[in-house]
Scaffold this active site. Structure first.
Site, PDB file in Angstrom:
ATOM      1  N   ASP A  94     -29.091 -19.634   5.179  1.00 13.71           N
ATOM      2  CA  ASP A  94     -27.928 -19.825   6.040  1.00 13.71           C
ATOM      3  C   ASP A  94     -26.658 -19.775   5.203  1.00 13.71           C
ATOM      4  OD1 ASP A  94     -26.150 -20.508   7.993  1.00 13.71           O
ATOM      5  OD2 ASP A  94     -27.038 -22.469   8.455  1.00 13.71           O
ATOM      6  N   ASP A 153     -25.112 -14.863  10.292  1.00 12.51           N
ATOM      7  CA  ASP A 153     -25.083 -15.500   8.963  1.00 12.51           C
ATOM      8  C   ASP A 153     -26.373 -16.225   8.600  1.00 12.51           C
ATOM      9  OD1 ASP A 153     -24.734 -17.544  10.793  1.00 12.51           O
ATOM     10  OD2 ASP A 153     -23.412 -18.687   9.477  1.00 12.51           O
ATOM     11  N   GLU A 154     -27.441 -15.960   9.348  1.00 12.84           N
ATOM     12  CA  GLU A 154     -28.716 -16.618   9.049  1.00 12.84           C
ATOM     13  C   GLU A 154     -29.850 -15.603   9.107  1.00 12.84           C
ATOM     14  OE1 GLU A 154     -29.547 -19.714  11.866  1.00 12.84           O
ATOM     15  OE2 GLU A 154     -27.452 -20.321  11.977  1.00 12.84           O
TER      16      GLU A 154
HETATM   17 MG   LIG Z   1     -23.984 -20.711   8.664  1.00 10.02          MG
END
Ligand SMILES: [Mg+2]
Length: 404
Positions: free
Chosen positions: A9, A105-106
């Site tokens: 993450d 974003d992961e």
């Molecule tokens: Mg994040």
């Protein structure tokens, strides 16, 4: 043998990417906000200094400025975020092709089959990946390491920024069970409220609950969540290369404070559509349907959708369509807790592009459009589908000239 699953993450992703190109922003409280000129604009991300002032994602600019008058606001650059996101995933792909992005974003990684290539433990390998993202991209990630996706995801959230957390068969009861059920993947506020009404507040209490009873109140999801709480998530991590083109692209947000009225709703819609439009481009497709979902403070949900006359990926067109749907549904006159805007009916860009761009270049009446369409059809029939590119102009950054 247990699987080795990582959840990686990116920490404060939008803000971190902005600080990459403008390092001076590291030294001031800073937030990325949709519509930064409007006081109703929505905070999308903040740096650590802004966080120290109590600035929160999904609140309005004026709420944030009350806590931190010196807050520096930056507009979002979604195409840049997608570019960096790809680079980060490219690093992950050096370790396995089982890289499954979960939002921008992961990503989930399954390293089971590659561990023998590396003379180290899974947590040590996570540290290596973390160090590479830091040195090669310039942003930090936190990583959860576990034997299933659900616990890996909890791990990446456990310690941040720039940290690795191992959740194993041995320690998961200790680490995961005291957590609130709402931390669990797919447990939204509503499910959490339902569980709490039955005296289930922690993951441990969920794990100990009677699965039959859970199924009675929550349906199939009840059994699934019970399994998740006990480490029984067996869902595979899909290959990066076998992802399907999405059927729809949506973005939703639960606001810090209920929003109401044209200006606040427009600011909310516009913040959501910024990223939807960027993702449409990213996937090289346009939408023919726009959907909105409006949730009021009592969780009552209204859904509306409309089919567009022509496919688009322009943010302005999607914003205006969403606004008229909300207006028609009476949504401008009441409190809104959460909003989702979805672009659906996706068509590949090359199917949609010619029509749209010729029309917008000519900007003519519907009649004229009809006749242009007739002409185009005739030309395509005679010379093939790819023969027309009139009126289409792409700036070097890939955005449309027609969009501001
Ligand atoms: Mg994040």
């Amino acid at each position: 043998m247990d699987r080795v699953i990582l959840h990686c993450d990116c920490n404060g992703f939008f803000a971190s990417v902005e600080m990459l190109s403008r390092p001076e922003l590291r030294d001031v409280p800073m937030a990325v906000a949709g519509d930064p000129e409007s006081r109703h604009g929505i905070i999308l991300a903040k740096n650590e200094l802004a966080k120290a002032y109590g600035v929160q994602t999904a609140e309005t600019i004026w709420q944030a400025k009350k806590k931190c008058p010196s807050l520096v606001l930056v507009p979002p650059h979604h195409e840049k975020y997608h570019e960096i996101s790809k680079l980060v995933n490219k690093i992950y792909l050096d370790y396995t092709d089982l890289v499954d992005p979960f939002g921008i974003d992961e990503s989930f990684l399954d390293l089971t089959a590659s561990m023998h290539l590396f003379p180290m433990s899974p947590a040590e390998l996570a540290d290596v990946i973390r160090a590479r993202v830091r040195s090669e991209i310039g942003i930090t990630i936190s990583v959860g390491v576990s034997f299933c996706r659900v616990f890996a995801k909890l791990g990446s959230d456990y310690k941040k920024p720039d940290a690795t957390t191992l959740i194993s068969r041995e320690n998961f009861r200790e680490i995961v069970w005291p957590m609130s059920v709402s931390a669990l993947l797919f447990v939204g506020k509503r499910t959490a409220a339902l569980l709490e009404r039955q005296g289930i507040a922690t993951v441990g209490e969920l794990a100990a609950a009677d699965p039959l009873h859970l199924t009675r109140t929550l349906g199939e999801a009840g059994a699934t969540l019970h399994r998740y709480a006990n480490g029984g998530d067996t869902e595979p991590v899909r290959s990066y290369y076998h992802r399907e083109r999405p059927k729809s692209i949506g973005n939703g947000m639960t606001f810090r404070r209920n929003i109401v009225g044209e200006d606040e709703v427009r600011a909310g819609v516009s913040a959501l559509v910024d990223s939807v439009a960027a993702r449409l481009r990213e996937e090289n497709c346009k939408c023919t349907v726009v959907q909105v979902q409006i949730k009021d403070p009592e969780f009552a949900v209204i859904q509306r959708q409309t089919t567009l006359k022509r496919a688009t990926w322009l943010r302005s067109e999607i914003v205006e369509t969403a606004m008229s749907l909300i207006r028609a549904a009476g949504g401008l006159g009441k409190m809104i807790r959460a909003l989702t805007v979805t672009a659906a009916g996706l068509v590949a860009d090359d199917e949609a592009e010619e029509q749209l761009d010729i029309f917008s270049a000519l900007d003519e009446s519907a009649e004229k459009r009809e006749s242009v369409e007739g002409t185009l059809h005739e030309i395509r029939r005679r010379f093939g589908k790819g023969s027309i590119q009139l009126g289409y102009y792409k700036k070097p950054d890939g955005s449309d000239e027609s969009e501001s």
